[in-house]
Each structure stands twice: as structure tokens, then as C-alpha cells.
Design a protein around this motif. Structure first.
Motif, PDB file in Angstrom:
ATOM      1  N   ILE A  23       1.042  -1.111   0.009  1.00  0.00           N
ATOM      2  CA  ILE A  23       0.015  -0.059   0.149  1.00  0.00           C
ATOM      3  C   ILE A  23       1.092   1.295   0.164  1.00  0.00           C
ATOM      4  CG2 ILE A  23      -1.772   1.398   1.225  1.00  0.00           C
ATOM      5  CD1 ILE A  23      -2.394  -1.416   2.539  1.00  0.00           C
ATOM      6  N   VAL A  24       0.922   2.013  -0.979  1.00  0.00           N
ATOM      7  CA  VAL A  24       1.654   3.285  -1.140  1.00  0.00           C
ATOM      8  C   VAL A  24       1.021   4.519  -1.490  1.00  0.00           C
ATOM      9  CG1 VAL A  24       3.589   4.033  -2.893  1.00  0.00           C
ATOM     10  CG2 VAL A  24       3.287   1.453  -2.751  1.00  0.00           C
ATOM     11  N   VAL A  84       0.819  -3.532  -6.334  1.00  0.00           N
ATOM     12  CA  VAL A  84       0.583  -2.025  -5.547  1.00  0.00           C
ATOM     13  C   VAL A  84      -0.853  -1.457  -5.496  1.00  0.00           C
ATOM     14  CG1 VAL A  84       1.678   0.274  -5.688  1.00  0.00           C
ATOM     15  CG2 VAL A  84       3.180  -1.704  -6.321  1.00  0.00           C
ATOM     16  N   VAL A  85      -0.966  -1.053  -4.421  1.00  0.00           N
ATOM     17  CA  VAL A  85      -2.273  -0.355  -4.057  1.00  0.00           C
ATOM     18  C   VAL A  85      -1.792   1.204  -3.590  1.00  0.00           C
ATOM     19  CG1 VAL A  85      -4.369  -0.138  -2.804  1.00  0.00           C
ATOM     20  CG2 VAL A  85      -3.582  -2.439  -3.386  1.00  0.00           C
ATOM     21  N   SER A  86      -2.738   2.204  -4.574  1.00  0.00           N
ATOM     22  CA  SER A  86      -2.351   3.461  -4.068  1.00  0.00           C
ATOM     23  C   SER A  86      -3.503   4.258  -4.406  1.00  0.00           C
ATOM     24  CB  SER A  86      -1.032   4.149  -5.047  1.00  0.00           C
ATOM     25  OG  SER A  86      -0.715   5.292  -4.601  1.00  0.00           O
ATOM     26  N   ARG A  92      -4.980   9.135  -7.866  1.00  0.00           N
ATOM     27  CA  ARG A  92      -4.231  10.187  -8.714  1.00  0.00           C
ATOM     28  C   ARG A  92      -2.622   9.688  -8.511  1.00  0.00           C
ATOM     29  NH1 ARG A  92      -8.078  11.585 -11.372  1.00  0.00           N
ATOM     30  NH2 ARG A  92      -9.652  12.162 -10.300  1.00  0.00           N
ATOM     31  N   SER A  93      -2.099   8.977  -7.475  1.00  0.00           N
ATOM     32  CA  SER A  93      -0.671   8.622  -7.266  1.00  0.00           C
ATOM     33  C   SER A  93      -0.461   7.572  -8.396  1.00  0.00           C
ATOM     34  CB  SER A  93      -0.436   8.204  -5.860  1.00  0.00           C
ATOM     35  OG  SER A  93      -0.814   9.235  -5.154  1.00  0.00           O
ATOM     36  N   SER A  94      -1.541   6.874  -8.618  1.00  0.00           N
ATOM     37  CA  SER A  94      -1.754   5.681  -9.409  1.00  0.00           C
ATOM     38  C   SER A  94      -1.271   5.712 -10.851  1.00  0.00           C
ATOM     39  CB  SER A  94      -2.836   4.699  -9.552  1.00  0.00           C
ATOM     40  OG  SER A  94      -3.105   4.164  -8.244  1.00  0.00           O
ATOM     41  N   LEU A  95      -1.690   7.178 -11.261  1.00  0.00           N
ATOM     42  CA  LEU A  95      -1.287   7.542 -12.882  1.00  0.00           C
ATOM     43  C   LEU A  95       0.142   7.467 -12.933  1.00  0.00           C
ATOM     44  CD1 LEU A  95      -3.819  10.505 -13.183  1.00  0.00           C
ATOM     45  CD2 LEU A  95      -4.070   8.044 -14.090  1.00  0.00           C
ATOM     46  N   SER A  96       0.864   8.057 -12.043  1.00  0.00           N
ATOM     47  CA  SER A  96       2.317   8.050 -12.079  1.00  0.00           C
ATOM     48  C   SER A  96       3.128   6.726 -11.880  1.00  0.00           C
ATOM     49  CB  SER A  96       3.019   9.141 -11.164  1.00  0.00           C
ATOM     50  OG  SER A  96       2.710  10.444 -11.745  1.00  0.00           O
ATOM     51  N   ILE A 106      -2.965  -1.157  -8.444  1.00  0.00           N
ATOM     52  CA  ILE A 106      -4.705  -1.024  -8.346  1.00  0.00           C
ATOM     53  C   ILE A 106      -4.974   0.320  -7.635  1.00  0.00           C
ATOM     54  CG2 ILE A 106      -6.511  -2.148  -7.524  1.00  0.00           C
ATOM     55  CD1 ILE A 106      -5.239  -4.794  -7.613  1.00  0.00           C
ATOM     56  N   PRO A 107      -5.534   1.268  -8.173  1.00  0.00           N
ATOM     57  CA  PRO A 107      -5.829   2.494  -7.695  1.00  0.00           C
ATOM     58  C   PRO A 107      -7.073   2.325  -7.004  1.00  0.00           C
ATOM     59  CG  PRO A 107      -6.998   2.637  -9.846  1.00  0.00           C
ATOM     60  CD  PRO A 107      -6.144   1.106  -9.783  1.00  0.00           C
ATOM     61  N   VAL A 108      -7.268   3.040  -5.942  1.00  0.00           N
ATOM     62  CA  VAL A 108      -8.357   3.100  -5.038  1.00  0.00           C
ATOM     63  C   VAL A 108      -9.472   4.121  -5.451  1.00  0.00           C
ATOM     64  CG1 VAL A 108      -9.236   3.866  -2.792  1.00  0.00           C
ATOM     65  CG2 VAL A 108      -6.927   2.872  -2.945  1.00  0.00           C
TER      66      VAL A 108
END
Length: 629
Positions: free
Chosen positions: A7-8, A59-61, A64-68, A78-80
């Protein structure tokens, strides 16, 4: 490789993640990693994260962070995701006619519909780095905006500027995303388990096994193949099969390999080998081939050994009802029922525990029938390999397959013509052979392998099993139509524990060759034999008698010695003699405790009478009961 969920996110996100707990299997680990603040201002900094995650990490983030993260990491990210319900809660929490939301990279499209439905002005502002976001927040503060909805860094920066930062991720959204990640991990593990199972099956096989893709490029190869082909330390992955085994597939058209190819004989390094090539497809698309390789010389040796084991018994019955020892009502009734069955012709199914004498009864039935002058053939269905049982039962014609004998071979059903064939452990017969056996029962005819001639046969089939065949039918390992065909007549052989009156007769019969022991046996307390539970039935009793004879050889046959020796023979003397510490194993105590229980029940709890039944003193009984406790 350890499967991990990481989880990042920035501090507010990681703090929320720590509050969300879901049940994870013991084979999954997870960690929470906080992103450095420079992440938004320095794209190069994200590359530092690559060193933290191995390829198996999911990776779960934040959305918005997931885009980068997706752009810079090779891992599955996997984006929240925020739901419409989450957004409604946020707007309600702010409670203003105008709501300001700051987004990293791009706006939230779902907010446009919500804005028009609720008559609330939703103002979305994008930013691409820290400095830009800070500047926007300062302008908003100067405009008099008090509340700003955003991600981790926006909330922290807004609070520093005296504004109210509203975090737009909920526990529910994080929990749902973690559950999605766990589902992905389970699918991934399932695939890893399948790969591992395939590798294990490859390596435990004694045959050489090779898997290829549709172009015959090698995917995997087992150790047996390496031994057969003489491969030592050479890289085989992606090498073409024609290069690895040049003589296996000479000049065949490619379409021929869409069908299974069996018994292909070829030479490799002066060694004769045989191969089967099976195409593998999925939903009509070719996935490749599976090749099985065997050494022809060793295959012949194996076949010869199996044939010797099959044919070592004579083709005639050696026992009759006169050889069945016992006078108990249950065994007498069983014999009378078996004699009735002998005069009839339908198939017989014999039930009974291991060691009760199923083959003895089958031979007696044959001897008592009108077929007695004709062959009696025993087939142990569990002892025959599946690859040979077909040819053994039904025979084959010359040239039916590679290695077939000149002139062909008569099958066991043909050999048993006008006689009886006894199929022991019939529950172990493979399903595809069960259908062939059913045809023999229905049509009373067979066709040899590789032949086109129908051969009529007149054979009575007696089957036996120590398993409950109806349970096998329910499990799908035994055909129900075959069960009803072979069980027209059913015979149950009682276990030895249900006929205790026959135990001493049988024991004396098994030791009758030693008249010296037989003469003094009347002075010995034989109760230990009758109180024992005999899980191995008559076969176990015979083994005990043989041990007893060996232990008594060249000894002074006093009553005390014979009783002690009988006890040792009954309870496996090696359990005591081979134990250096003179400690009796658990199995020994279990058997002795069973005897003591039975004796106490017969004596209605009277320990003196129980000791007399057991052939020991009352003091010895007390000591044994104390040891058991």
C-alpha cells in the motif's frame, strides 16, 4: 517468490490504510510504504521505488498517485477508486453551496453529474506539481475559500495555510480496493499452483516428458528425458524439437501432428526409444504438444516382468469348499449360499474385508460348478498397469502395436472360455476398460486389439472387492451399469471376528504340520487368540501361526513357554525384540488394551475371571491396566 500487497501513498493515505484491516491468507504479506514529498516535484524520485518491489508485488495506491506509478513501475498497480456515494458524503461534509476540489493530473468526471443533480457548484482545479498546488491554494485562501477537498498532500498543505483540507478517500474505498488486490493475488497463486503441479507431475514421471509450443519449441523437459537423451547441462528452453531429437519427426506433414501419434520408434545416440506425441489445445486453438518417451529395452523388460507376475498362477482352481475351515453358523450359511450360486450362471460379486478368503470362495464356487473342468483364471485388477491391462484381458493381433508378439496373443477372457474368470479388486479397473468389460457381459464376445474379428466367449465372471462399490459409483470411479451387471448374485464373507468359534480350528490347521506342538497345545490357554480382534482376518491368523511355529522351533515346550510365545507371535515380537529401550510402541498397547477390554466385558468386570480368560495372573492384569493408564 513471496506474494505481497504493498500500500503506497502519502502520510494521510497510509494512515487511513493502517485503520483498514482485512483478513489475509498466511501466504500473503503486505506492507505500507509512505511516498516521499518530492514525488510530486521530481518524477525521477519514483524510480527509487522500483528497488522496493519485486515482480510479484501488487501495488495499491490513491487514484491520482496511481497514474504516475503505472507509468514508472512494472508491477500491477490497483488504484483506490472513489464511488459516487463517497463523493456525496464529501459534499455533505463540506456543507457549502460551492465545493472546491483539487486534483492531481486530471479532474474527476463523475462530479459533473452530481453537481447538476444537487444544484451545488463543484469547482475542480488541476495541478501537476507541488509548487503549482501551493500557489493555487494561496489564491484560494485569498479568495476566502475555507474548505478544499483533495488527496493527501493537498489536505496537508491546506491545513498549513490555515484552511480545512478534506481527504477524499474513505475507509470503504480502501477496503474494497484491498479486496480487489486480494482476489488478483488468489488468481495469481492459483496459476502458480497449477504451474508447480505440472512441474511436479513432469518430474515424478519415470517416462521422459517434453512440452512444446505449437511450433514444437521446447517449453519444459523433465529429468527422465535428460537421462534418456543424454543431455548434460545444455540449455533446452526454446530449442526446437527437431534440433533436440532429429530422428523423431522426419518429413511428416504439419497437419499430421494435429492428431495423437502413438508408438513412434526412433533411434537417438544408438539407443532405441519409443514416443507418443499428443496435441494440446484450448477452445480449438493449438497450444502445443506433450511428448512421452520410453526406452524400448526397458519397456520390454517391464512388460516381461508384469507378464510373469500375471501368469505365475496355474489356470485351474486349487481349492474347493472342503478346504474352507469353520463350523460357525455364519461361515456355514455363507458356504451354503455359495454352493447355490455355483449351480447358477449369473455373475457373482463377493464382498469381504482383506484376508477373509474371497479368492478361496471364488475357486470353490468354480470347482462346485459344471465349469470345474475348464480354466479358472485370476486377474488382480490393481496389479496390472493401465497400459497393459487392455491387451492382457482381450489379447491383440500381430502388428497391433510396436512390440506386439508375432502371431498376436490370446487374452485372458479367451483363455477362460467355458470356465471362470475371477476379477479381484475390480474397483481399481480404469473407467475406459469398465465399458469394455460391460460389453463382454452384455454381448458375450470380444474383439482383440488391432483385430476386426468378433470372438464369442462363454465365461462366468466372479468379481471381488474390499471396497464398497456403491460408494465408488457415487464418487464416479465405477460405472453404475457395470455394477448392476456384475452383482446379479452377491456373496458376503464374514470377518474372522464375527466367527470366533472358528479361530482355534483354523489355528490348529495352520500348525498341524508340527505334531509335537499340536500334541501339547491342549495344555495352553488359547484365550488370547479368541479375544483378539483380527483386523487382517484369516490371512493374519495364518501369519501368527507361522510365527508361532518358528519361535517354538528347537525349544522346550512347557506350558509357560508356549503361552509366552503365543503372546509374542500374536503381538509381533519384533515390536519388543527390536526396541533397545524395551518400550512397547503405541500399536502394541492399542491391541493389548482391546484384548483386555473384551476379556473384562466377557467377565462382566470381574478382573480375576478376566485374567483367567487372558491366560495371565491377576497381578499381571493389574500391572497392565496401570501401564495403560
Amino acid at each position: 517468490m513471496q506474494i505481497k500487497i504493498a500500500i503506497v501513498g502519502f502520510p494521510p493515505f497510509s494512515k487511513l490504510a493502517k485503520e483498514v484491516l482485512i483478513d489475509l491468507p498466511p501466504w500473503v504479506t503486505y506492507e505500507i510504504t509512505e511516498l516521499p514529498l518530492k514525488f510530486l516535484s521530481s518524477p525521477e524520485s519514483i524510480r527509487e521505488l522500483e528497488s522496493f518491489f519485486d515482480p510479484a508485488t501488487i501495488v495499491v495506491s490513491g487514484n491520482r498517485s496511481s497514474l504516475s506509478l503505472k507509468q514508472n513501475l512494472n508491477n500491477l498497480v490497483i488504484p483506490v477508486k472513489m464511488t459516487g456515494f463517497d463523493l456525496l458524503e464529501l459534499i455533505q461534509k463540506v456543507g457549502k453551496e460551492e465545493v472546491v476540489i483539487m486534483n492531481y493530473g486530471e479532474d474527476i468526471k463523475a462530479l459533473d453529474n452530481i453537481s447538476s443533480l444537487l444544484n451545488i457548484k463543484v469547482r475542480q482545479i488541476q495541478f501537476n506539481d507541488i509548487q503549482e498546488a501551493y500557489t493555487i491554494l494561496e489564491h484560494l485562501r485569498d479568495e476566502g475559500v475555507k474548505d478544499v477537498i483533495g488527496g493527501s498532500w493537498v489536505c496537508e498543505a491546506a491545513n498549513q495555510l490555515g484552511m480545512n483540507g478534506v481527504f477524499y478517500y474513505s475507509k470503504r474505498a480502501v477496503e474494497n480496493t484491498l479486496q480487489d488486490a486480494l482476489n488478483v493475488v488468489k488468481v495469481y497463486r492459483s496459476k502458480l499452483e497449477g504451474v508447480n503441479l505440472f512441474k511436479t507431475m513432469m518430474n515424478i514421471s519415470r517416462n521422459g516428458l517434453i512440452s512444446t509450443d505449437s511450433d514444437f519449441n521446447v517449453i519444459s523437459i523433465n529429468e527422465s528425458t535428460k537421462r534418456l537423451l543424454g543431455i548434460k547441462g545444455r540449455q533446452t528452453h526454446d530449442i526446437n524439437l527437431n534440433k533436440l531429437i532429429p530422428n523423431l519427426m522426419p518429413n511428416q506433414a504439419s497437419e499430421e501432428w494435429n492428431e495423437p501419434q502413438y508408438n513412434l520408434i526412433f533411434e537417438h545416440d544408438s539407443k532405441k526409444l519409443m514416443a507418443d506425441i499428443i496435441p494440446v489445445s484450448f477452445q480449438g486453438d493449438s497450444m502445443g504438444h506433450l511428448i512421452s518417451i520410453e526406452d524400448v529395452v526397458k519397456l520390454k523388460e517391464k512388460e516381461l516382468k508384469i507378464r510373469k507376475n500375471i501368469n505365475q498362477k496355474p489356470m485351474m482352481a486349487g481349492y474347493s469348499f472342503a478346504d474352507i475351515i469353520g463350523s460357525s453358523p455364519s461361515i456355514k450359511e455363507t458356504i451354503q449360499q455359495a454352493k447355490k450360486y455355483s449351480r447358477a450362471n449369473p455373475s457373482i460379486l463377493i464382498h469381504g474385508e482383506s484376508g477373509t478368503g474371497k479368492e478361496l470362495f471364488s475357486q470353490s464356487i468354480h470347482q462346485y460348478s459344471y465349469r470345474s473342468i475348464h480354466p479358472f483364471i485370476t486377474v488382480n485388477c490393481a496389479a496390472l498397469p493401465e497400459s497393459l491391462i487392455d491387451s492382457e484381458l482381450f489379447g491383440y493381433e500381430e502388428g497391433a502395436f510396436t512390440g506386439a508378439k508375432k502371431g498376436g496373443k490370446v487374452g485372458l477372457f479367451e483363455m477362460a472360455h467355458q470356465g471362470t474368470i475371477f476379477l479381484d479388486e475390480i474397483s481399481e479397473l480404469p473407467l475406459h476398460l469398465q465399458s469394455r468389460l460391460l460389453r463382454v457381459l452384455q454381448e458375450k464376445e470380444i474383439v482383440r486389439i488391432g483385430g476386426d474379428q468378433v470372438i464369442p466367449i462363454d465365461v462366468r465372471i466372479i468379481s471381488a472387492s474390499n471396497k464398497n462399490l456403491l460408494d465408488c459409483v457415487k464418487k464416479g470411479t465405477f460405472r453404475d451399469d457395470l455394477y448392476f451387471r456384475i452383482s446379479v448374485l452377491q456373496l458376503y464373507i464374514p470377518p474372522l471376528r464375527h466367527r470366533p468359534g472358528d479361530i482355534l480350528h483354523l489355528f490348529r490347521h495352520f500348525i498341524q504340520k508340527n505334531e509335537r506342538i499340536l500334541h501339547v497345545l491342549s495344555k495352553v490357554n488359547m484365550n488370547p487368540l479368541t479375544t483378539y480382534h483380527w483386523p487382517g482376518n484369516v490371512r493374519e491368523l495364518q501369519n501368527v501361526a507361522e510365527r508361532f511355529l518358528v519361535l517354538c522351533d528347537c525349544e522346550d515346550l512347557t506350558s509357560e513357554f508356549l503361552e509366552s510365545t503365543l503372546h509374542m507371535a500374536l503381538y509381533h515380537p519384533h515390536s519388543v525384540l527390536s526396541n533397545k529401550d524395551n518400550k512397547k510402541p503405541h500399536g502394541f498397547f492399542a491391541e493389548e488394551l482391546e484384548r483386555i477390554k473384551i476379556a473384562l466385558e466377557k467377565a462382566e468386570g470381574n478382573k480375576e475371571k478376566a485374567a483367567e480368560l487372558l491366560g495371565i495372573s491377576r497381578t499381571t492384569l493389574w500391572r497392565k491396566l496401570k501401564n495403560v493408564k
